[in-house]
Design a protein around this motif. Sequence first.
Motif, PDB file in Angstrom:
ATOM      1  N   PHE A  67      32.676  33.699  30.333  1.00  0.00           N
ATOM      2  CA  PHE A  67      33.492  34.872  30.426  1.00  0.00           C
ATOM      3  C   PHE A  67      32.983  36.365  31.058  1.00  0.00           C
ATOM      4  O   PHE A  67      33.594  37.052  31.569  1.00  0.00           O
ATOM      5  N   ALA A  68      31.573  36.224  31.092  1.00  0.00           N
ATOM      6  CA  ALA A  68      30.876  37.344  31.891  1.00  0.00           C
ATOM      7  C   ALA A  68      31.179  37.313  33.299  1.00  0.00           C
ATOM      8  O   ALA A  68      31.467  38.342  33.622  1.00  0.00           O
ATOM      9  N   THR A  69      31.130  36.104  33.820  1.00  0.00           N
ATOM     10  CA  THR A  69      31.552  35.720  35.200  1.00  0.00           C
ATOM     11  C   THR A  69      32.789  36.235  35.564  1.00  0.00           C
ATOM     12  O   THR A  69      33.158  36.758  36.398  1.00  0.00           O
ATOM     13  N   PHE A  70      33.562  35.623  34.568  1.00  0.00           N
ATOM     14  CA  PHE A  70      35.152  35.890  34.583  1.00  0.00           C
ATOM     15  C   PHE A  70      35.297  37.425  34.694  1.00  0.00           C
ATOM     16  O   PHE A  70      36.139  37.995  35.593  1.00  0.00           O
ATOM     17  N   GLY A  71      34.664  38.131  33.752  1.00  0.00           N
ATOM     18  CA  GLY A  71      34.935  39.656  33.561  1.00  0.00           C
ATOM     19  C   GLY A  71      34.331  40.372  35.097  1.00  0.00           C
ATOM     20  O   GLY A  71      34.536  41.573  35.432  1.00  0.00           O
ATOM     21  N   LEU A  72      33.400  39.902  35.763  1.00  0.00           N
ATOM     22  CA  LEU A  72      32.969  40.415  37.078  1.00  0.00           C
ATOM     23  C   LEU A  72      34.088  40.724  37.878  1.00  0.00           C
ATOM     24  O   LEU A  72      34.068  41.685  38.613  1.00  0.00           O
ATOM     25  N   ALA A  73      35.184  39.752  38.120  1.00  0.00           N
ATOM     26  CA  ALA A  73      36.138  40.124  38.720  1.00  0.00           C
ATOM     27  C   ALA A  73      36.946  41.659  38.678  1.00  0.00           C
ATOM     28  O   ALA A  73      37.485  42.154  39.568  1.00  0.00           O
ATOM     29  N   PHE A  74      36.763  41.783  37.294  1.00  0.00           N
ATOM     30  CA  PHE A  74      37.363  43.207  36.964  1.00  0.00           C
ATOM     31  C   PHE A  74      36.702  44.310  37.486  1.00  0.00           C
ATOM     32  O   PHE A  74      37.096  45.297  37.457  1.00  0.00           O
ATOM     33  N   LEU A  75      35.254  43.993  37.487  1.00  0.00           N
ATOM     34  CA  LEU A  75      34.771  45.203  37.855  1.00  0.00           C
ATOM     35  C   LEU A  75      34.550  45.339  39.468  1.00  0.00           C
ATOM     36  O   LEU A  75      34.560  46.169  39.791  1.00  0.00           O
ATOM     37  N   ALA A  76      35.014  44.211  40.046  1.00  0.00           N
ATOM     38  CA  ALA A  76      35.073  44.055  41.473  1.00  0.00           C
ATOM     39  C   ALA A  76      36.504  44.642  41.890  1.00  0.00           C
ATOM     40  O   ALA A  76      36.666  45.348  43.095  1.00  0.00           O
ATOM     41  N   ARG A  77      37.558  44.715  40.921  1.00  0.00           N
ATOM     42  CA  ARG A  77      38.988  45.276  41.610  1.00  0.00           C
ATOM     43  C   ARG A  77      38.960  46.723  41.587  1.00  0.00           C
ATOM     44  O   ARG A  77      39.527  46.867  42.684  1.00  0.00           O
ATOM     45  N   PRO A  78      38.435  47.584  41.101  1.00  0.00           N
ATOM     46  CA  PRO A  78      38.453  48.971  41.372  1.00  0.00           C
ATOM     47  C   PRO A  78      37.836  49.151  42.885  1.00  0.00           C
ATOM     48  O   PRO A  78      38.516  49.772  43.628  1.00  0.00           O
ATOM     49  N   LEU A  79      36.728  48.343  43.187  1.00  0.00           N
ATOM     50  CA  LEU A  79      36.167  48.541  44.414  1.00  0.00           C
ATOM     51  C   LEU A  79      37.074  48.211  45.619  1.00  0.00           C
ATOM     52  O   LEU A  79      37.271  48.638  46.642  1.00  0.00           O
ATOM     53  N   GLY A  80      37.739  47.038  45.215  1.00  0.00           N
ATOM     54  CA  GLY A  80      38.922  46.324  46.124  1.00  0.00           C
ATOM     55  C   GLY A  80      40.173  47.261  46.378  1.00  0.00           C
ATOM     56  O   GLY A  80      40.420  47.519  47.396  1.00  0.00           O
ATOM     57  N   SER A  81      40.363  48.085  45.124  1.00  0.00           N
ATOM     58  CA  SER A  81      41.396  48.960  45.310  1.00  0.00           C
ATOM     59  C   SER A  81      40.971  50.278  46.117  1.00  0.00           C
ATOM     60  O   SER A  81      41.808  50.857  47.143  1.00  0.00           O
ATOM     61  N   TYR A 396      45.573  50.792  38.280  1.00  0.00           N
ATOM     62  CA  TYR A 396      45.648  49.616  37.756  1.00  0.00           C
ATOM     63  C   TYR A 396      44.489  48.759  37.709  1.00  0.00           C
ATOM     64  O   TYR A 396      44.293  47.897  36.627  1.00  0.00           O
ATOM     65  N   ASN A 397      43.562  48.932  38.567  1.00  0.00           N
ATOM     66  CA  ASN A 397      42.518  48.156  38.722  1.00  0.00           C
ATOM     67  C   ASN A 397      41.318  48.621  37.469  1.00  0.00           C
ATOM     68  O   ASN A 397      40.395  47.860  36.899  1.00  0.00           O
ATOM     69  N   VAL A 398      41.158  50.088  37.346  1.00  0.00           N
ATOM     70  CA  VAL A 398      39.949  50.629  36.305  1.00  0.00           C
ATOM     71  C   VAL A 398      40.523  50.191  35.023  1.00  0.00           C
ATOM     72  O   VAL A 398      39.808  49.878  34.212  1.00  0.00           O
ATOM     73  N   SER A 399      42.035  50.124  34.677  1.00  0.00           N
ATOM     74  CA  SER A 399      42.537  49.627  33.541  1.00  0.00           C
ATOM     75  C   SER A 399      42.017  48.414  33.327  1.00  0.00           C
ATOM     76  O   SER A 399      41.864  47.908  32.243  1.00  0.00           O
TER      77      SER A 399
END
Length: 452
Positions: A67-81, A396-399
């Motif tokens: 789940f920790a690696t799963f959550g990494l994508a959500f940390l990356a999403r604001p950077l992607g935005s 959207y992505n910080v959320s």
Amino acid sequence: MTIDTTKATRKTPVDASMRRKIIVASTVGTTIEFYDFYVYATAAVAVFPVLFFPKNEDPTVALLQSFATFGLAFLARPLGSLIFGHFGDRIGRKATLVGSLLTMGIATFLIAFIPPYTQVGIVAPALLALMRFCQGLGLGGEWSGAALLATETAQKGKRAWAAMWPQLGAPFGFLLANGFFLILVTLTGYTKGDVEGAFMTWGWRIPFAMSAILVIVGLVIRLKLEETPVFQKAVDNGKRANIPLFEVFKTSMKPMVIGTFVMLSCYTLFYLVTTWVLSFGIGSKDLGKGLGIPYIDFLKLQLISIFAFIAGIPLAGQLADRRGRKRTLTGISFIMILFGFGFDFFLNPDHASETSVLLFLTIGMFIMGMIFGPMSAVLPELFTTNVRYTGSGISYNVSSILGAAVAPFIATALAQKFGVASVGWYLIAVSLITLVAVRLMKESRDFDLNEI
């Protein structure tokens, strides 16, 4: 900010034929992106804890590591935005959407070829984490672009209806991802605990490799699109922000905060009724880890319930156009709070059954469709044209960090320590926060995107 359209170069209005192409392009694109994302989410529960992390006496620890690696994508999403939002507000929606699709697709494809921990040691989870991070970058730029493509070309009075089409990419992608896994699990004869069979050896890799075909299809469709007339008018009038990130923080801080918390319960609910409940549903009942439902049976339940998600999205789009954004989201938030009180009734291991789990999933997915459906209109409407891609993407992505990234973690810990009812209370608390944010935002149904 008001754009003086009298100075704009006159463009041919978006006709019905072009709108149909935009619907197809935005829906297919988000379907591919969400397919890539959910393929990982499904494997994070059953495959990655076994193949990519060192053996541990407590299987819950391996699950939490996954789940920790799963959550990494959500940390990356604001950077992607931030990255894709910059280019989306500077050079246009179309070109940026092509870049986000490629980023996501290549990362997903490469996951298919990562060797397991037993062969390369710590390199395995490191590569997995890197690819998951790149997935997050791509999806961080995808949603805003697809939403703007739909909203900025919509008919007057039907913006929420037009914007709901890219939202359908979420359940369609989920259906494809889980359906693919169900077929593979059935064909390879996988059962829980099997670490040397066909599915765990090579079968799970096929959905990731197949991503390449979907990406090619998406690129062909998107390359045929034209720029949105709303963005083009801003360009013609010299209204583009030089640095959209600076501009959005300077002019739109309040909308970004409100938008972030408006999305919070939506993200939390979805990852409770997909990723967390999958791990809880197939967890050992004897060890107090879950309900003990076979993996293949649980996938079937999820695939049935996803149709409730699909049904909720267009219904919410219609309501948001007819009754307004605030009234629609307020009503759905109250329904979500009531749903939170039902977790113990549906999922308590002492009396839960596959029937009660299916009811839980179906109700949860329908509510998810209702709260998710209007969001691709609501968030873009909070921002001016020159920072719309960046601002809506950040919200959207910080959320996604505050809601989705931590939801499986928090829910797993709560269920283990306090029982499944506490997971419902967690959803209630998050829903109350969203309800406050909804009441604070302005009603935007009648806003003209050309004038803000």
